[in-house]
Design a protein around this motif. Structure first.
Motif, mmCIF file in Angstrom:
data_model
loop_
_atom_site.group_PDB
_atom_site.id
_atom_site.type_symbol
_atom_site.label_atom_id
_atom_site.label_comp_id
_atom_site.label_asym_id
_atom_site.label_seq_id
_atom_site.Cartn_x
_atom_site.Cartn_y
_atom_site.Cartn_z
ATOM 1 N N THR A 1 11.683 -13.299 2.706
ATOM 2 C CA THR A 1 10.221 -13.237 2.839
ATOM 3 C C THR A 1 9.656 -12.386 1.724
ATOM 4 N N GLU B 1 6.839 -9.855 0.574
ATOM 5 C CA GLU B 1 5.896 -8.927 1.183
ATOM 6 C C GLU B 1 4.563 -8.986 0.459
ATOM 7 N N ALA B 2 3.479 -9.049 1.216
ATOM 8 C CA ALA B 2 2.148 -9.106 0.624
ATOM 9 C C ALA B 2 1.842 -7.798 -0.092
ATOM 10 N N SER C 1 0.075 -5.686 10.844
ATOM 11 C CA SER C 1 -0.379 -6.752 9.959
ATOM 12 C C SER C 1 0.477 -8.003 10.155
ATOM 13 N N SER D 1 0.466 -10.706 8.118
ATOM 14 C CA SER D 1 0.992 -11.192 6.836
ATOM 15 C C SER D 1 2.140 -10.334 6.324
ATOM 16 N N GLN D 2 2.087 -8.996 6.601
ATOM 17 C CA GLN D 2 3.140 -8.109 6.121
ATOM 18 C C GLN D 2 4.217 -7.844 7.166
ATOM 19 N N ASN D 3 3.981 -8.302 8.400
ATOM 20 C CA ASN D 3 4.953 -8.172 9.481
ATOM 21 C C ASN D 3 5.358 -6.710 9.707
ATOM 22 N N ASP E 1 -6.426 -9.802 9.650
ATOM 23 C CA ASP E 1 -4.969 -9.848 9.520
ATOM 24 C C ASP E 1 -4.257 -9.218 10.722
#
Length: 416
Positions: A203, A205-206, A245, A247-249, A312
């Motif tokens: 994955t 990371e944003a 978040s 998107s960033q999990n 988010d």
């Protein structure tokens, strides 16, 4: 020891009368349709006066609690929806709701207790029925979803505190059952372990969000019912929120500036309390509560609550504190702090203020009264004075040393 036994006996008597602590189900109906439904457990901590001291009792919402159909309603164009639950001899818990079309929230929490009920309030020196109200307690969710909060949440209400747990709640319901889609409270999100990634899947990371910089200073006001300004505020505001978040999990911390030209101000002014509510439609609602001590003629910022729709986040963000002690000043004066201040509200929320001036009481001619400056401003003014004095002293020492040295050099050449 006797007091602890008495309190224990009182609690046991209360449980025997009303049943053990457990979740109750409450419905508000209009015809055959349900508009508000709540499944929750609640306990109350109430402090009251006796002839010689004060006592605090702990009571729970009993399973015999029922909805007061005369006071509860689904709301009209002129009045908000209300859920009023009654129990015991004159005790009641009320929740009123509001919505902006996309979110709904608990607008007011009302607790009523009857001091003449000696089974709960032994030796009380009053027989009054006390009603206390707390606005904007931070319970909110997206329309057509169920607000869920298993974790205990405590709210101070006057001389009492209400603790909710195992709560599932929905207002403005489209059907008779709670929605299977849930808006989960921040406390439950924090206690949930983040999902693990599947082995072999990488994955990305944003990137971390760019800091927003210093916020723009806005001017806000609240009017009395007669249209005159009763509260004035000028300040730049920056929200510091911690949330999970998508998107960033992971849990992140983010700074969000309040934009004045997108923010609407409202509120209320009472004799000993005032509120300022700043709303960015579809984004956030920030509520300030000021309290006046009529004995000392001092006021302070006693409560801050935030409701924010973060795009988010897994659910709407909510945090608040009604036991704060910030921005102390004297009645008839404004509070001024040009320096950046950080107001800690909760573990997941703090508020940064910039170039702040506020006056919640005794506003005349729509202008701020003489200001009382914060300690940080006073310190910042004192630093240049100290530095200037030190430099002046240094110059004086050098000058004196120079004159002494010059005089000694002249003394070495005597005239013959």
């Amino acid at each position: 020891m006797r007091l602890s036994h008495a309190v224990a006996a009182l609690i046991i008597a209360w449980f025997a009368d009303f049943g053990c602590i457990q979740a109750v189900t409450l419905d508000v109906k209009e015809g055959n349709s349900t508009c508000i439904k709540a499944e929750l457990s609640a306990t109350f901590s109430i402090t009251y006066n006796t002839s010689s001291s004060t006592q605090t009792v702990q009571v729970s919402l009993p399973n015999s609690t029922v909805v007061d159909t005369g006071s509860s309603s689904c709301g009209t164009d002129d009045s908000p929806p209300w859920l009023v639950a009654v129990f015991g001899s004159g005790q009641a818990l009320g929740l009123s709701f509001s919505t902006n079309g996309s979110l709904y929230s608990v607008a007011n929490l009302t607790l009523q207790y009857n001091l003449s009920d000696t089974s709960i309030f032994p030796e009380a020196n009053s027989s009054d029925v006390v009603t206390v109200v707390l606005p904007s307690i931070g319970i909110w969710a997206t329309i057509n979803t169920t607000y869920r909060c298993v974790s205990p949440s405590t709210f101070g209400v006057g001389g009492a505190a209400v603790t909710f747990s195992d709560m599932r709640l929905e207002a403005y319901m489209p059907g008779n059952d709670l929605s299977p889609t849930e808006s989960v409270c921040t406390a439950d999100q924090a206690s949930t372990t983040a999902p693990t990634t599947t082995a072999g899947i990488t994955t990305t990371e944003a990137p971390a969000p760019t800091p927003p910089g210093t916020p723009e200073r806005g001017t806000y006001s609240v009017n009395n019912v007669n249209g005159t300004v009763c509260l004035l505020a000028q300040m730049g505001l920056q929200l510091n929120v911690t949330y999970f978040s998508l998107s960033q999990n992971k849990t992140i911390q983010e700074l969000v500036n309040l934009t004045p030209n997108l923010t609407r101000s409202s509120g209320s002014c009472e004799a000993s309390s005032a509120s300022l509510v700043l709303t960015q439609e579809g984004s956030s609602t920030l509520n300030f509560t000021f309290t006046l001590n009529s004995t000392s003629n001092k006021y302070h910022l006693s409560g801050i609550t935030l409701l924010a729709n973060l795009p988010d986040a897994t659910a709407p963000f909510s945090a608040g504190n009604t036991s704060l002690d910030y921005q102390r000043s004297t009645l008839g004066r404004s509070y001024l702090c040009n320096a950046e201040q950080t107001l800690f509200v909760a573990t997941t929320f703090s508020l940064n203020t910039f170039r702040l001036q506020v006056q919640p009481f005794k506003v005349t001619t729509n202008q701020f009264a003489t200001a009382e400056e914060c300690q940080m401003d006073q310190d910042q003014m004192l630093i240049p004075i100290i530095v200037g004095a030190a430099l002046a002293g240094l110059v004086l020492i050098v000058l004196v040393a120079y004159l002494i040295g010059r005089r000694r050099s002249h003394a070495g050449y005597q005239t013959i």
